[in-house]
Design a protein around this motif. Structure first.
Motif, PDB file in Angstrom:
ATOM      1  N   VAL A   1       0.987  -1.403  -0.152  1.00 43.46           N
ATOM      2  CA  VAL A   1       0.226   0.349   0.037  1.00 43.46           C
ATOM      3  C   VAL A   1       0.259   1.150  -0.474  1.00 43.46           C
ATOM      4  CG1 VAL A   1      -0.694   0.199   2.321  1.00 43.46           C
ATOM      5  CG2 VAL A   1      -2.256   1.276   1.093  1.00 43.46           C
ATOM      6  N   TYR A   2       1.511   1.390   0.688  1.00 48.02           N
ATOM      7  CA  TYR A   2       2.762   2.132   0.220  1.00 48.02           C
ATOM      8  C   TYR A   2       3.877   2.392  -0.571  1.00 48.02           C
ATOM      9  CZ  TYR A   2       2.629   2.002   5.807  1.00 48.02           C
ATOM     10  OH  TYR A   2       1.796   1.612   6.968  1.00 48.02           O
ATOM     11  N   GLU A   3       3.881   1.869  -1.796  1.00 48.43           N
ATOM     12  CA  GLU A   3       3.855   1.589  -3.453  1.00 48.43           C
ATOM     13  C   GLU A   3       2.810   3.290  -3.729  1.00 48.43           C
ATOM     14  OE1 GLU A   3       6.843   1.812  -4.339  1.00 48.43           O
ATOM     15  OE2 GLU A   3       5.948   2.492  -6.823  1.00 48.43           O
ATOM     16  N   GLN A   4       1.679   2.261  -3.214  1.00 46.25           N
ATOM     17  CA  GLN A   4       0.568   3.326  -3.816  1.00 46.25           C
ATOM     18  C   GLN A   4       0.407   4.625  -3.215  1.00 46.25           C
ATOM     19  OE1 GLN A   4      -3.350   1.226  -2.800  1.00 46.25           O
ATOM     20  NE2 GLN A   4      -4.650   2.455  -4.265  1.00 46.25           N
ATOM     21  N   PHE A   5       0.595   4.608  -2.399  1.00 45.20           N
ATOM     22  CA  PHE A   5       0.202   6.274  -1.707  1.00 45.20           C
ATOM     23  C   PHE A   5       1.870   7.387  -2.571  1.00 45.20           C
ATOM     24  CE2 PHE A   5       0.302   5.617   3.115  1.00 45.20           C
ATOM     25  CZ  PHE A   5      -1.163   4.697   2.550  1.00 45.20           C
ATOM     26  N   ARG A   6       2.605   6.398  -2.897  1.00 45.31           N
ATOM     27  CA  ARG A   6       3.455   7.330  -3.454  1.00 45.31           C
ATOM     28  C   ARG A   6       2.816   7.691  -5.039  1.00 45.31           C
ATOM     29  NH1 ARG A   6       7.617   6.456  -7.102  1.00 45.31           N
ATOM     30  NH2 ARG A   6       7.047   4.153  -6.858  1.00 45.31           N
ATOM     31  N   ALA A   7       2.932   6.706  -5.972  1.00 41.92           N
ATOM     32  CA  ALA A   7       1.805   6.972  -7.215  1.00 41.92           C
ATOM     33  C   ALA A   7       0.874   7.695  -6.992  1.00 41.92           C
ATOM     34  CB  ALA A   7       1.264   5.338  -7.187  1.00 41.92           C
ATOM     35  N   VAL A   8      -0.022   8.093  -5.927  1.00 44.30           N
ATOM     36  CA  VAL A   8      -1.308   8.974  -5.945  1.00 44.30           C
ATOM     37  C   VAL A   8      -0.719   9.901  -5.515  1.00 44.30           C
ATOM     38  CG1 VAL A   8      -3.022   9.313  -4.187  1.00 44.30           C
ATOM     39  CG2 VAL A   8      -2.978   7.013  -4.811  1.00 44.30           C
ATOM     40  N   ASP A   9       0.592   9.810  -4.834  1.00 42.30           N
ATOM     41  CA  ASP A   9       0.728  11.510  -4.860  1.00 42.30           C
ATOM     42  C   ASP A   9       1.047  12.189  -5.877  1.00 42.30           C
ATOM     43  OD1 ASP A   9       0.024  10.644  -2.219  1.00 42.30           O
ATOM     44  OD2 ASP A   9       2.083  10.806  -1.747  1.00 42.30           O
ATOM     45  N   ALA A  10       2.397  11.395  -6.562  1.00 37.29           N
ATOM     46  CA  ALA A  10       2.704  11.822  -8.056  1.00 37.29           C
ATOM     47  C   ALA A  10       1.711  12.110  -8.659  1.00 37.29           C
ATOM     48  CB  ALA A  10       4.293  10.763  -8.434  1.00 37.29           C
ATOM     49  N   ARG A  11       0.992  11.167  -9.010  1.00 35.95           N
ATOM     50  CA  ARG A  11      -0.537  11.350  -9.717  1.00 35.95           C
ATOM     51  C   ARG A  11      -0.776  12.731  -9.974  1.00 35.95           C
ATOM     52  NH1 ARG A  11      -1.958   6.110 -12.089  1.00 35.95           N
ATOM     53  NH2 ARG A  11       0.204   4.799 -12.792  1.00 35.95           N
ATOM     54  N   VAL A  12      -1.630  13.123  -9.020  1.00 33.95           N
ATOM     55  CA  VAL A  12      -2.070  14.125  -8.914  1.00 33.95           C
ATOM     56  C   VAL A  12      -1.109  15.355  -8.760  1.00 33.95           C
ATOM     57  CG1 VAL A  12      -3.903  14.678  -6.359  1.00 33.95           C
ATOM     58  CG2 VAL A  12      -3.775  12.420  -6.746  1.00 33.95           C
ATOM     59  N   LEU A  13       0.084  15.214  -7.704  1.00 35.75           N
ATOM     60  CA  LEU A  13       0.120  16.747  -7.811  1.00 35.75           C
ATOM     61  C   LEU A  13       0.854  17.345  -9.189  1.00 35.75           C
ATOM     62  CD1 LEU A  13       2.650  15.886  -4.822  1.00 35.75           C
ATOM     63  CD2 LEU A  13       0.552  17.532  -5.266  1.00 35.75           C
ATOM     64  N   SER A  14       1.067  16.506 -10.382  1.00 31.17           N
ATOM     65  CA  SER A  14       1.873  16.380 -11.784  1.00 31.17           C
ATOM     66  C   SER A  14       0.310  16.891 -12.322  1.00 31.17           C
ATOM     67  CB  SER A  14       2.633  15.188 -11.876  1.00 31.17           C
ATOM     68  OG  SER A  14       2.033  14.154 -12.522  1.00 31.17           O
ATOM     69  N   GLY A  15      -0.274  16.043 -11.730  1.00 34.13           N
ATOM     70  CA  GLY A  15      -1.473  16.339 -12.250  1.00 34.13           C
ATOM     71  C   GLY A  15      -2.678  17.545 -12.321  1.00 34.13           C
ATOM     72  N   VAL A  16      -2.555  17.898 -11.135  1.00 34.42           N
ATOM     73  CA  VAL A  16      -3.266  19.518 -10.901  1.00 34.42           C
ATOM     74  C   VAL A  16      -1.892  20.513 -11.956  1.00 34.42           C
ATOM     75  CG1 VAL A  16      -3.580  21.240  -9.087  1.00 34.42           C
ATOM     76  CG2 VAL A  16      -4.659  19.007  -9.011  1.00 34.42           C
ATOM     77  N   ALA A  17      -0.846  20.630 -11.356  1.00 33.34           N
ATOM     78  CA  ALA A  17      -0.105  21.119 -11.875  1.00 33.34           C
ATOM     79  C   ALA A  17       0.023  21.130 -13.810  1.00 33.34           C
ATOM     80  CB  ALA A  17       1.512  20.666 -11.723  1.00 33.34           C
ATOM     81  N   ALA A  18      -0.675  20.627 -14.303  1.00 34.28           N
ATOM     82  CA  ALA A  18      -1.017  20.857 -15.501  1.00 34.28           C
ATOM     83  C   ALA A  18      -1.844  21.349 -15.742  1.00 34.28           C
ATOM     84  CB  ALA A  18      -0.403  18.989 -16.555  1.00 34.28           C
ATOM     85  N   MET A  19      -3.176  20.727 -15.566  1.00 33.24           N
ATOM     86  CA  MET A  19      -4.065  21.278 -15.194  1.00 33.24           C
ATOM     87  C   MET A  19      -4.254  22.755 -15.024  1.00 33.24           C
ATOM     88  SD  MET A  19      -7.123  18.847 -13.807  1.00 33.24           S
ATOM     89  CE  MET A  19      -8.726  19.089 -14.608  1.00 33.24           C
ATOM     90  N   VAL A  20      -3.494  23.703 -14.349  1.00 31.21           N
ATOM     91  CA  VAL A  20      -3.279  24.929 -13.379  1.00 31.21           C
ATOM     92  C   VAL A  20      -2.792  25.443 -14.964  1.00 31.21           C
ATOM     93  CG1 VAL A  20      -2.046  26.668 -12.123  1.00 31.21           C
ATOM     94  CG2 VAL A  20      -3.406  24.513 -11.345  1.00 31.21           C
ATOM     95  N   GLU A  21      -2.068  24.918 -15.321  1.00 28.35           N
ATOM     96  CA  GLU A  21      -1.165  25.519 -15.742  1.00 28.35           C
ATOM     97  C   GLU A  21      -1.653  25.978 -17.589  1.00 28.35           C
ATOM     98  OE1 GLU A  21       2.853  24.421 -18.319  1.00 28.35           O
ATOM     99  OE2 GLU A  21       2.788  24.300 -16.079  1.00 28.35           O
ATOM    100  N   ASP A  22      -2.991  24.649 -17.472  1.00 30.55           N
ATOM    101  CA  ASP A  22      -3.577  24.952 -19.264  1.00 30.55           C
ATOM    102  C   ASP A  22      -4.782  25.733 -18.839  1.00 30.55           C
ATOM    103  OD1 ASP A  22      -1.904  22.851 -20.369  1.00 30.55           O
ATOM    104  OD2 ASP A  22      -3.367  21.250 -19.605  1.00 30.55           O
ATOM    105  N   ALA A  23      -4.512  25.588 -17.132  1.00 29.46           N
ATOM    106  CA  ALA A  23      -6.396  26.496 -17.376  1.00 29.46           C
ATOM    107  C   ALA A  23      -6.107  28.271 -17.241  1.00 29.46           C
ATOM    108  CB  ALA A  23      -7.552  26.129 -15.772  1.00 29.46           C
ATOM    109  N   ALA A  24      -4.434  28.121 -16.485  1.00 28.91           N
ATOM    110  CA  ALA A  24      -4.201  30.076 -16.415  1.00 28.91           C
ATOM    111  C   ALA A  24      -5.106  30.800 -18.078  1.00 28.91           C
ATOM    112  CB  ALA A  24      -2.341  29.931 -16.635  1.00 28.91           C
ATOM    113  N   GLY A  25      -4.814  31.725 -16.924  1.00 34.14           N
ATOM    114  CA  GLY A  25      -5.951  32.741 -17.797  1.00 34.14           C
ATOM    115  C   GLY A  25      -7.483  32.847 -18.278  1.00 34.14           C
ATOM    116  N   ASP A  26      -7.856  31.566 -17.293  1.00 29.99           N
ATOM    117  CA  ASP A  26      -9.395  31.313 -16.963  1.00 29.99           C
ATOM    118  C   ASP A  26      -9.528  32.130 -15.547  1.00 29.99           C
ATOM    119  OD1 ASP A  26      -9.747  30.738 -19.835  1.00 29.99           O
ATOM    120  OD2 ASP A  26     -10.099  28.715 -19.571  1.00 29.99           O
ATOM    121  N   ASP A  27      -9.250  33.012 -15.616  1.00 33.46           N
ATOM    122  CA  ASP A  27      -9.455  32.531 -13.867  1.00 33.46           C
ATOM    123  C   ASP A  27     -10.958  33.846 -13.655  1.00 33.46           C
ATOM    124  OD1 ASP A  27      -6.909  33.005 -13.608  1.00 33.46           O
ATOM    125  OD2 ASP A  27      -6.448  35.006 -13.009  1.00 33.46           O
TER     126      ASP A  27
END
Ligand SMILES: [Zn+2]
Ligand SMILES: [Zn+2]
Length: 310
Positions: free
Chosen positions: A81-107
């Motif tokens: 399960v600890y491996e899953q923690f790592r995968a979730v953390d990485a995917r969520v954080l990088s996914g949100v960062a990508a979405m924020v970048e794409d949504a920039a300007g839609d304030d």
């Protein structure tokens, strides 16, 4: 309807509002909120190794599956399960960062909450149908934005669908302004609505842990925080305005801010017999509250009645 057992697993869909404009106006920065959300998600996964997790991001432009990755199918069970923690953390954080970048300007826009809720419900439906054991689904919405009146109808449809599917909707609202629609989502589905006012470091995590971590079984034992001051007002279908007193079509239950001879949703025609002022109404009430007794031609049951929504 089966009762939840202590050993039953849960399916949690987390909907993250990643609208950069909303978070910029809130006292809690998005990255701090995400750190705390990730700790909450890990705690949820650690509760039961059978627990399933889906994370969805909603911005004004799109909704995206952050975890599990799109096309990856149903989440796999990881013995470590600890491996899953790592995968979730990485995917969520990088996914949100990508979405924020794409949504920039839609304030100025609102995040697509109704679309995210619909996607969550479809996913829950798919997973529930594909597993042999009973899983108890719930949705957690982390929202920092305000309501979009345009979304009212689709959002209410999703909320009633969630209620029918026995999906609890928990809402954690960051910033001072309440969300009328999300309050109703939590109330109707039996979830919790909590507001995080203080930007102080760990208050979001504390709130999430205390109110949103418990599964269906445990919620039967706990005392949920009470939502006494819920704003149950609806939005009219004609102007998408929040109304105190509305007129309801008895055929399709559409809500209007003014009386109309024809229901614009279902095209039912009404004939009005407006009650005389003073007859059956309290003095001092606005004229709009005068009850309109109306019957539609051919369908005696059709009427447009006034409804006090506050
Ligand atoms: Zn209207
Ligand atoms: Zn109608």
């Amino acid at each position: 309807m089966a009762e939840p057992l202590e050993s039953d697993s849960s399916l949690l869909v987390v909907i993250l509002d990643v609208n950069p404009g909303s978070w910029a106006r809130s006292a809690l920065p998005l990255d701090k909120a995400l750190q705390q959300m990730v700790i909450f998600i890990n705690a949820y996964l650690a509760l039961n190794t059978e627990n399933r997790l889906v994370v969805l991001g909603a911005s004004p432009r799109e909704c995206r599956f952050l975890y599990p990755a799109p096309g990856g199918g149903a989440p796999t069970h990881d013995v470590q399960v600890y491996e899953q923690f790592r995968a979730v953390d990485a995917r969520v954080l990088s996914g949100v960062a990508a979405m924020v970048e794409d949504a920039a300007g839609d304030d100025a826009g609102h995040s697509l909450m109704s679309r995210a809720l619909s996607m969550a419900l479809c996913h829950i439906r798919r997973i529930s149908a594909s597993v042999m054991t009973k899983v108890w689904p719930r949705i957690l919405v982390l929202s920092a934005g305000s309501d979009s009146a345009r979304e009212y109808i689709s959002l209410m449809n999703s909320i009633f669908a969630a209620e029918k599917m026995s999906v609890l909707v928990d809402v954690c609202k960051v910033v001072a302004q309440d969300s009328v629609f999300l309050q109703q989502a939590a109330e109707i589905t039996g979830g919790n609505y909590v507001r995080v006012d203080t930007p102080a470091n760990e208050s979001l995590l504390q709130t999430l842990m205390f109110t949103c971590l418990a599964d269906h079984y445990t919620r039967g034992i706990l005392n949920a925080p009470s939502n006494e001051l819920i704003d149950f007002r609806a939005t009219c279908f004609c102007h998408r305005r929040v109304v105190d007193i509305g007129f309801v079509c008895s055929v399709c239950l559409s809500i209007f801010c003014q009386m109309a001879p024809v229901c614009s949703t279902c095209q039912t025609k009404f004939t009005f017999k407006v009650a005389r002022a003073g007859k059956g109404r309290a003095s001092g009430e606005p004229p709009a509250a005068v009850a309109a007794a109306a019957t539609a031609a051919g369908t005696p049951s059709a009427a447009m009645s006034s409804l006090n929504l506050s």
